[in-house]
Design an enzyme around this catalytic site. Sequence first.
Site, mmCIF file in Angstrom:
data_model
loop_
_atom_site.group_PDB
_atom_site.id
_atom_site.type_symbol
_atom_site.label_atom_id
_atom_site.label_comp_id
_atom_site.label_asym_id
_atom_site.label_seq_id
_atom_site.Cartn_x
_atom_site.Cartn_y
_atom_site.Cartn_z
ATOM 1 N N GLU A 122 -77.498 -33.923 0.264
ATOM 2 C CA GLU A 122 -77.083 -33.230 1.481
ATOM 3 C C GLU A 122 -75.922 -34.007 2.080
ATOM 4 O O GLU A 122 -76.123 -35.034 2.724
ATOM 5 C CB GLU A 122 -78.238 -33.142 2.480
ATOM 6 C CG GLU A 122 -77.876 -32.375 3.744
ATOM 7 C CD GLU A 122 -78.880 -32.592 4.864
ATOM 8 O OE1 GLU A 122 -79.792 -31.757 4.986
ATOM 9 O OE2 GLU A 122 -78.756 -33.589 5.611
ATOM 10 N N ASP A 123 -74.728 -33.565 1.816
ATOM 11 C CA ASP A 123 -73.527 -34.275 2.256
ATOM 12 C C ASP A 123 -72.538 -33.280 2.843
ATOM 13 O O ASP A 123 -71.996 -32.436 2.119
ATOM 14 C CB ASP A 123 -72.903 -35.030 1.085
ATOM 15 C CG ASP A 123 -71.611 -35.735 1.464
ATOM 16 O OD1 ASP A 123 -71.425 -35.988 2.667
ATOM 17 O OD2 ASP A 123 -70.790 -36.013 0.577
#
Length: 930
Positions: free
Chosen positions: A613-614
């Site tokens: 999750e970036d």
Amino acid sequence: MVSLSNQTSFSFYPNNLFVSDKTRLGIPGINFPRKIKVKVTCFAADQPRQQKQQKKKKSQSTNSDAESGVDPVGFLTKLGIADRIFAQFLRERHKALKDLKDELLKRHFDLRDLASGFELLGMHRHMEHRVDFMDWGPGARYGAIIGDFNGWSPTENSAREGLFGHDDFGYWFIILEDKLREGEEPEELYFQQYNYVDDYDKGDSGVTAEEVFQRANDEYWEPGEDRFIKNRYEVPAKLYEQLFGPNSPQTLEDLGEIPDAETRYKQYKEEHKNDPPSNLPPCDIIDDGRGKPYDIYNVVTSPEWTKKFYEKSPPIPYWLETRKGRKAWLEKYIPAVPHGSKYRLYFNTPDGPLERVPAWATYVQPEDEGKQAYAIHWEPSPESAYKWKHTKPDKPKSLRIYECHVGISGSEAKISSFKDFTKKVLPHVKRAGYNAIQLIGIPEHKDYYTVGYRVTNFFAVSSRYGTPDDFKRLVDEAHGLGLLVFLDIVHSYAAADQMVGLSLFDGSNDCYFHHGKRGHHKHWGTRMFKYGDLDVFHFLISNLNWWITEYQVDGYQFHSLASMIYTHNGFAPFNSGFDDYCNQYVDRDALMYLILANEILHDLHPDIITIAEDATYYPGLCEPVSQGGLGFDYYVNLSATEMWVSLLDSVPDSEWSMSKIVSALVANKEYADKMLSYAESHNQSISGGRSFAEILLGGVQNENKLLDRGVSLHKIIRLLTFTIGGRAYLNFMGNEFGHPERVEFPTQSNKFSFSLANRRWDLLESGIHHQLFSFDKDLMDLDKSKGILSRGLPSIHHVNDTNMVFDSFCLLFAYASIYKMNKRVWKMYLQLIVHHLQVISFSRGPFLFIFNFHPSNSYEKYGAGVEEAGEYTMILNSDEAKYGGQGLLKEDQYLQRSISKRIDGQRNCLEVFLPSRTAQVYKLTRILRI
């Protein structure tokens, strides 16, 4: 000046002998230590040789990378990206990663050993009727365990003085001996072991240890081999006599000049060349370092004896045969730390005494009602301990993830439990057609309102939901239903709590975290890990392996990578291209941690799934580590949900841009296959926002027009997001049936109310929520039974929106002025322009998807291009009455035959009736050969 350096260090961990029930190195129950190497170096004479070796090693390393297919900039080459600065950054990072591995392997046997710190650290029952405790606190001067079993005394169970209680790396080792029951005698054997699982063991058979060891000696030693074991001084005495004769000198002054080793050896062999054969090991050691500033020792032996030595196994089974069973242990001892005991770690530091919850504790009761937090020793009896019943499901080709929070999963205004979730929610997830669950807030966190993102105890399940065995049962039942179990893991930061968390753990400010401003998140008040520290690295890697090993979880979503990758925590503009990913604000240590985490996890557990999750989409997130990537299996498309919320909140329906919608949903085309898509996640429901249902359906139940709009958009938004993305999709608990209320955790602002911290499962029984759930269930079935998500990337035929209409009108007026078209031609062009307003069409394998987002325009014969000529059957229609639609399509319109007409670059087309705010899915059921 020439100096000799004897470089040695002492450590309990990992250079130790540890006895456990687990198998290691192929021997059940035994972990052998590494040999301690003592290196003697003459620096002045050895420096030129070391420089040559370093150059040779560097050359060999480069050649080794090329031979093994490792290319630090491989993914840049594959994508045709030519950025010299970023490529150099990747090469330097690769070199630093290799150096990091070398440093780690100096302290750990291998990478599995690195990721298995939980086998030693924390509190563990040792086979030798005791409990061992180990934790890391390099800034402390004194360590002890205090608990209800010793009256919370800081002196009764403390670490011993010196290296046997506190090693060079800052690890504290404390032994808590079981207490003999009244009338019981101490053990005859110092190393008497017990099997704490079975009531009876071989040691309870009545055979004495002396008899067992005698059998071991008889089997292992050949005649004469144990002679020098029984007479330890015979060997040195004989050697001394051989060197100096029977009347040897007694002092150094009496010694004459001693011949060199080789001369003595040849003389000895000459004198004993006619000796009879012997079973003794033929090992002779010769000093062959003549004329050199260092010593070289050569061991001369026979190949036959060497082979015999390596083929012979040590008599470990005989040692294990002396173990006694659980019943014998309980009869003789009172456990030092009974199951359920409360305890804390006591440190004496330069700033005074501290009490801390151990960092590796596996069950913790956080601060509650003013009471200080404590750890709980979890060691249930064999008959009450949870036993796994189901095997893990196979790794699926695509993921349909149901995101959950255990605490709010119930219908009542209270914190729900693992048992409630297992009983009520898991069957719903299975019925809804998902194949995985993703759990939020499982590791222990002190404050419930943080949703679990401010973790205090990384190895402990949250006690507010139940016990460790309750969580095991949840995972096991999920596996039994064919559901994978993922954790939303937070290694990007930690809670700033001191009494229960890791902050100022040993009294120093830089134990687990960076010192100063860098050790604090700029906006969230959390602490930032020091990923470059080997012991912090060891802690985090072991934590990942712990949840897989102990609780059988199947993967992780790594939360908020931007917070850890950048020293500005991701709160900075990204407008400089690749420079933003390799400048001074990038934490290279954090990147190397993520790379090694993926490498180790996939090596130890080949079926593990990791999701990134970036928000910054760091280059190479899902590329292989060998090609310069970070090694994740999937990445989360965070821009999609932001786009949908923006459209619903602030853009009129008629002004929605189809091209922008498709652009946000497809995102990075190079990695579209690795993308995890979602229309809405917990962020919309929990993080101060509103769910789609609250935006679309809130307060419109009595207004049919608005209700139809809300239901229609809720369906087609989810259908488009699900089908146009990658091989993974995620939905937050309750959103599949349009949960009408947001989530609000109990805080002081709402007087600690639980009224919005739950889910309205009763809404599933009837009405629009039942209809929305039916649609979502059939949506999941598109992938479950037909494999939509695993059929490769979609082929987008056309994306038509308002901008295209404006361009078409301009073109139309230009042609009208030139050719003075008649009314019939004008009407045809006008219909064509309106015909393409706010429509998206694409195919995926044999399936065709058509979406009409226009709020009012319907089309009688909308032309959608298809490549194959044949018959197409509608398999999903969002406008069906059972889904809350108007049911405008008739049964005879569900089967369509293609027309030989080129549209959208396709050789054929379908002419379909396409009502406003609806979507249709067709499948090619029969191919026509023309």
